[in-house]
Scaffold this motif. Sequence first.
Motif, PDB file in Angstrom:
ATOM      1  N   PRO A  33      24.994  60.847  53.137  1.00  0.00           N
ATOM      2  CA  PRO A  33      25.035  59.878  54.245  1.00  0.00           C
ATOM      3  C   PRO A  33      26.470  59.599  54.674  1.00  0.00           C
ATOM      4  O   PRO A  33      27.400  59.678  53.859  1.00  0.00           O
ATOM      5  N   HIS A  82      21.765  60.608  57.573  1.00  0.00           N
ATOM      6  CA  HIS A  82      21.643  59.147  57.466  1.00  0.00           C
ATOM      7  C   HIS A  82      23.009  58.485  57.561  1.00  0.00           C
ATOM      8  O   HIS A  82      24.014  59.028  57.093  1.00  0.00           O
ATOM      9  N   ASP A 112      25.103  55.177  56.335  1.00  0.00           N
ATOM     10  CA  ASP A 112      24.955  54.113  55.323  1.00  0.00           C
ATOM     11  C   ASP A 112      25.824  52.886  55.586  1.00  0.00           C
ATOM     12  O   ASP A 112      25.578  51.816  55.036  1.00  0.00           O
ATOM     13  N   HIS A 170      26.227  47.191  56.047  1.00  0.00           N
ATOM     14  CA  HIS A 170      25.538  48.222  55.261  1.00  0.00           C
ATOM     15  C   HIS A 170      24.077  48.343  55.673  1.00  0.00           C
ATOM     16  O   HIS A 170      23.396  47.339  55.863  1.00  0.00           O
ATOM     17  N   VAL A 201      18.596  54.743  51.698  1.00  0.00           N
ATOM     18  CA  VAL A 201      18.048  55.912  52.391  1.00  0.00           C
ATOM     19  C   VAL A 201      16.602  56.205  51.967  1.00  0.00           C
ATOM     20  O   VAL A 201      15.758  56.592  52.796  1.00  0.00           O
TER      21      VAL A 201
END
Length: 355
Positions: free
Chosen positions: A176, A308, A310, A320, A324
């Motif tokens: 990520p 993804h 993060d 944040h 995931v």
Amino acid sequence: MSATEQLSIRVEPTQQSRLSQVDFNNLKFGQIMSDHMLVAEYNHGQWVDVSIVPYGNLFISPSMSSLHYGQAIFEGIKGYKFADGTVSIFRPDKNWERFNKSAVRLQMPEVPEEIFMDGLKKLLDVDRDWVPSKEGTSLYIRPFMFATEAALGVHPSVSYKFLIITCPVGAYYSKPISLKVETYYTRAAEGGVGFSKNAGNYALSLYPTQLANDEGYDQIMWTDAKEHKYIEEAGTANLIFRIGDSIITPHGDTILHGVTRRTIMELAEKWGYKAEQRKVSVQELIDGIKAGTVSEAFAAGTAATITHIDRIGYEGQDYHLPPVEGREFSNKVLDYLNQLRYGKIEDPFGWNFTI
Ligand code: COI
């Protein structure tokens, strides 16, 4: 008579394949090029030669206009290998369409189907052994075109080269990523070239991306040129968010109209999510992360596939995203696309162009 009517694609096979030098278990992105490349020449309104030749250096003039004035466009496509050895290209027709839109905006010739699509299929047929089969790997395909006229006046070139090169690749991002919201530098303004896939859009991202890297972020999140209020895209891919039950992606002519983004939004709609292409403000995103309504955020692109996100940095503060593992939509769409692209499930949409 069409400009390509007389053209056939000549193939000159390599005398020395480099295939045995490739470690297919350890593929980096864009490092090793396949044995062959397609090269087409355009001169004074005519496509004059199309051939598939051994991959190698080009001979160019120092006054070649694309080096000075930037008439250079490209695409990113991926080819996959099914378990039975079938080679398949994912939605290349959409890349061909987009390539020609970029060409028109940059005052370059459109590339006809006989060269782009037929040439692509023939090239992959010649280099089919280069298409990796392991899940997570693919053959990255890079069609590109640049102006070749040797002249320093600012005018559209009278000659161009169109090429397709390919390389077996693994993941572009292996984990990520974090993004810094860019509120000073600008990628594209309305009326500009933001929608086109031209080389300059990537050159201009390098300096602000380096600044973001220096602050510990992997990439930048571009915002609009006027107010730096609305989200556009990341430096290397489009962006998609899940806010509540909606799957949302920024929209407009200042962003690249990605084929992966389009595919994901089509699937979201088909699966019954509310799929929205609209303006998304940074504030809406940050408020949603704080309130817990933004449950997913990811980059979507041919190279990035689905990566993804993060962490998002905005005005000195980090926000944040949820873990995931719990991201229902993006994990589902990634799994579905993997199965479809490797031929493990039926392709109800006709997205796989098998050769
Ligand atoms: C692609 O996703 O194919 C691209 O062209 C993006 C590039 C930054 C690798």
